[in-house]
Design a protein around this motif. Structure first.
Motif, PDB file in Angstrom:
ATOM      1  N   GLU A  44       0.821  -1.201   0.000  1.00  0.00           N
ATOM      2  CA  GLU A  44       0.000   0.000   0.000  1.00  0.00           C
ATOM      3  C   GLU A  44       0.862   1.261   0.000  1.00  0.00           C
ATOM      4  O   GLU A  44       0.569   2.226  -0.705  1.00  0.00           O
ATOM      5  N   VAL A  45       1.928   1.264   0.783  1.00  0.00           N
ATOM      6  CA  VAL A  45       2.819   2.428   0.840  1.00  0.00           C
ATOM      7  C   VAL A  45       3.516   2.636  -0.496  1.00  0.00           C
ATOM      8  O   VAL A  45       3.659   3.766  -0.977  1.00  0.00           O
ATOM      9  N   SER A  46       3.942   1.546  -1.139  1.00  0.00           N
ATOM     10  CA  SER A  46       4.678   1.667  -2.401  1.00  0.00           C
ATOM     11  C   SER A  46       3.823   2.303  -3.485  1.00  0.00           C
ATOM     12  O   SER A  46       4.323   3.033  -4.333  1.00  0.00           O
ATOM     13  N   LEU A  47       2.523   2.011  -3.467  1.00  0.00           N
ATOM     14  CA  LEU A  47       1.635   2.586  -4.470  1.00  0.00           C
ATOM     15  C   LEU A  47       1.469   4.091  -4.272  1.00  0.00           C
ATOM     16  O   LEU A  47       1.210   4.830  -5.218  1.00  0.00           O
ATOM     17  N   VAL A  48       1.638   4.543  -3.034  1.00  0.00           N
ATOM     18  CA  VAL A  48       1.473   5.969  -2.728  1.00  0.00           C
ATOM     19  C   VAL A  48       2.740   6.756  -3.051  1.00  0.00           C
ATOM     20  O   VAL A  48       2.694   7.830  -3.655  1.00  0.00           O
ATOM     21  N   GLN A  56       1.169  -7.424  -5.215  1.00  0.00           N
ATOM     22  CA  GLN A  56      -0.028  -7.841  -4.507  1.00  0.00           C
ATOM     23  C   GLN A  56      -0.964  -8.551  -5.476  1.00  0.00           C
ATOM     24  O   GLN A  56      -1.271  -8.023  -6.541  1.00  0.00           O
ATOM     25  N   ILE A  57      -1.393  -9.746  -5.100  1.00  0.00           N
ATOM     26  CA  ILE A  57      -2.268 -10.530  -5.978  1.00  0.00           C
ATOM     27  C   ILE A  57      -3.667  -9.930  -5.999  1.00  0.00           C
ATOM     28  O   ILE A  57      -4.257  -9.660  -4.944  1.00  0.00           O
ATOM     29  N   VAL A  66      -4.035 -11.495 -11.287  1.00  0.00           N
ATOM     30  CA  VAL A  66      -2.888 -10.766 -11.800  1.00  0.00           C
ATOM     31  C   VAL A  66      -2.156 -10.237 -10.571  1.00  0.00           C
ATOM     32  O   VAL A  66      -2.678 -10.288  -9.461  1.00  0.00           O
ATOM     33  N   VAL A  67      -0.935  -9.764 -10.773  1.00  0.00           N
ATOM     34  CA  VAL A  67      -0.167  -9.217  -9.662  1.00  0.00           C
ATOM     35  C   VAL A  67       0.083  -7.738  -9.917  1.00  0.00           C
ATOM     36  O   VAL A  67       0.572  -7.363 -10.988  1.00  0.00           O
ATOM     37  N   ASP A  68      -0.282  -6.909  -8.938  1.00  0.00           N
ATOM     38  CA  ASP A  68      -0.066  -5.470  -9.045  1.00  0.00           C
ATOM     39  C   ASP A  68       1.309  -5.151  -8.450  1.00  0.00           C
ATOM     40  O   ASP A  68       1.506  -5.205  -7.237  1.00  0.00           O
ATOM     41  N   GLY A  78       2.472  -1.810 -12.730  1.00  0.00           N
ATOM     42  CA  GLY A  78       1.046  -2.085 -12.634  1.00  0.00           C
ATOM     43  C   GLY A  78       0.728  -3.567 -12.582  1.00  0.00           C
ATOM     44  O   GLY A  78       1.511  -4.381 -12.096  1.00  0.00           O
ATOM     45  N   LYS A  79      -0.418  -3.929 -13.111  1.00  0.00           N
ATOM     46  CA  LYS A  79      -0.900  -5.301 -13.037  1.00  0.00           C
ATOM     47  C   LYS A  79      -0.322  -6.139 -14.177  1.00  0.00           C
ATOM     48  O   LYS A  79      -0.418  -5.754 -15.336  1.00  0.00           O
TER      49      LYS A  79
END
Length: 346
Positions: A44-48, A56-57, A66-68, A78-79
């Motif tokens: 979650e932190v990495s996406l921010v 993350q699956i 898919v994996v994000d 991305g995915k």
């Protein structure tokens, strides 16, 4: 005369102590729990903040994941489709179906199996599944392949074969297993080990590299799952692969020993939390083979104590987070209690 500590400060220190103690059973003693918690937060932190993500699956309505991966070096990945994630999710769907008898899980299982069948790459003597994006630290050429994905695909196909032999034929099973016998130089997953004439099954096979990175936990997991496949199916080919893989592993175990922790690979990367994975896999391999070398390294590596929390950074991060959450909750409850007592006094 020294000033006495105010009651509120005493309570504050007590809450800190309780919070630090409360985080221990949830994280320090629970390896899966702490790893899952830390990885979820990291994702979650990495996406921010646009930093590298562990991935993350994300499972679609059809059950195919898919994996994000979020960001890597400032670039948004991305995915992405991930063969290991699909195979592992297929096995989980089947487990859910067996436990619940809910046909929706069975449908999702078959969606994953069909995806794997459609995505296979035919190399003539064997099949493999490529990763068509760059997310490893071992090179940026694509596609790359993985023995860890291959063994989980084999296990998913094993589950499916008994239910639909027209879709999952003996040929698919044999050519999926065959990839472990083919050298990397010939577009396979296996590396011949000079010490003892054994074999190594590479977790990352990247085109253009002189040799694989020899990731310890990946090779040991493949060995354990090959042995399980042999026990369930009677496959002598899987047993031979297991035996040769053990021969390829034993002479190199000392190369992963730092004297205080373990290495992740033979390129000097620290194992961090994978140290605990190494311990569990060594114990399992000792149970399967009876070889005392596995037990010797298990006992030695188990004795290493993580004085430096960076050696077990995910567990340490999860422990700190849980302790902070306990502190916030306890402080809030204490504040509410004091406010309530003041109102009663008035």
């Amino acid at each position: 005369m020294k000033a006495s500590i105010r009651p509120s400060l005493k309570v504050f220190l007590i809450i800190i102590g309780i919070s630090l103690a409360a985080g221990i059973p949830l994280t320090v003693f629970s390896m899966p729990g702490s790893m899952h918690l830390a990885e979820s937060i990291y994702q979650e932190v990495s996406l921010v903040v646009h930093v590298k993500s562990p991935g993350q699956i994300v499972i679609g309505d059809d059950g195919v994941p898919v994996v994000d991966y979020g960001y890597k070096n400032g670039q948004h990945l991305g995915k992405q489709s991930n063969p290991l994630a699909v195979a592992s999710t297929a096995q989980q769907h089947m487990a859910n179906y067996i436990n619940s008898n809910d046909s929706r899980y069975l449908e999702k299982f078959w969606n994953c199996i069909r995806w794997l069948v459609d995505q296979k790459e035919d190399f003539g003597s064997h099949y493999m599944w490529g990763y068509n994006f760059q997310s490893t630290a071992y090179g940026d050429r694509q596609p790359w392949y993985s023995s860890l994905a291959q063994i989980h695909i084999l296990l998913a196909f094993e589950q499916a074969r008994g239910m639909d032999s027209d879709l999952i034929t003996d040929e698919i099973i044999e050519k999926t297993l065959k990839a472990f016998e083919i050298p990397i130089a010939d577009n396979g997953l296996m590396w011949f080990e000079e010490k003892g004439y054994g074999q190594w099954y590479a977790e990352y096979v990247v085109l253009g590299r002189a040799s694989p990175p020899f990731i310890l936990n990946g090779h040991m997991e493949v060995l354990i799952l090959l042995h399980g496949f042999h026990e369930r199916t009677g496959s002598e080919a899987a047993k031979r692969l297991f035996d040769k893989g053990v021969i390829g592993l034993l002479p190199h175990l000392g190369e992963y020993d730092t004297g205080k922790w373990t290495y992740y690979d033979r390129e000097g990367n620290f194992a961090y939390d994978y140290h605990y994975t190494h311990l569990e896999e060594l114990k399992t391999l000792h149970n399967l083979t009876g070889n005392p070398i596995f037990l010797d390294y298990y006992n030695k590596w188990k004795s290493y104590f993580p004085i430096n929390p960076l050696w077990a950074r995910k567990r340490f991060a999860a422990y700190l987070l849980v302790s902070v959450l306990f502190f916030v909750v306890a402080t809030s409850l204490y504040t509410c209690f004091r406010l309530w007592m003041r109102r009663l006094v008035k």
